[in-house]
Design a protein around this motif. Structure first.
Motif: not given
Length: 172
Positions: A123-132
């Motif tokens: 989710f955060l990787d796809h939406t905010l560019g954070m592999r978190t």
């Protein structure tokens, strides 16, 4: 995007599934946040939204009371949602499948046909560019649910902005 999925009798142009482990904390909160964002933007008839868990031990249960309270404090009602486990059909029904953490992402990909792996995203990787990972607040206190809400709200807003632009573009 998938144009054959219906949500409430209307044709949806896209379908989104939020997934966490038990479908009682993060994913129902993400579903509620995203639904409200879609409604506020006038896009709720264009996107089918749901949530599920990779595990089945909470199937049929309402969301964790702390998720319900956090949502309520932010003007969102998720109290009527019920937990369910991801089904094999979900890999075909949903265009975007968002795992809340890398463990659930790996589980989803292990269960999905390889032809559907491109639908599964952190989710955060796809939406905010954070592999978190979106942290699991289950074993913590209310502060953890508030922090998760903020992360989900930011991610859902970014997703809404992206999808809203795509959905509003003229077909041709």
């Amino acid at each position: 995007m998938n144009t054959s999925v219906s949500d409430g009798g209307e044709k949806a142009q896209c379908s989104v599934l939020f997934v966490c482990m038990g479908n009682i904390c993060r994913s129902p909160l993400a579903e509620g946040i995203f639904r409200k964002g879609l409604a506020d933007a006038g896009l709720d008839g264009f996107v089918m939204v749901d949530s599920a868990g990779t595990g089945n031990w909470h199937a049929g249960d309402p969301p964790d009371i702390r998720s319900v309270e956090t949502a309520t404090e932010n003007g969102i009602d998720i109290s009527m949602q019920r937990a369910r486990q991801v089904s094999d059909d979900d890999y075909d029904r949903f265009d975007l499948i968002f795992a809340m953490d890398r463990s659930n992402e790996a589980t989803l990909k292990a269960r999905a046909p390889s032809s559907q792996h491109d639908r599964i995203h952190l989710f955060l990787d796809h939406t905010l560019g954070m592999r978190t990972d979106v942290p699991d607040p289950y074993y913590g206190g209310v502060d953890g649910f508030d922090a998760v809400y903020q992360l989900l709200r930011e991610g859902c807003q970014a997703l809404l902005d992206r999808l809203g632009t795509e959905l509003r573009q003229p077909k041709g």
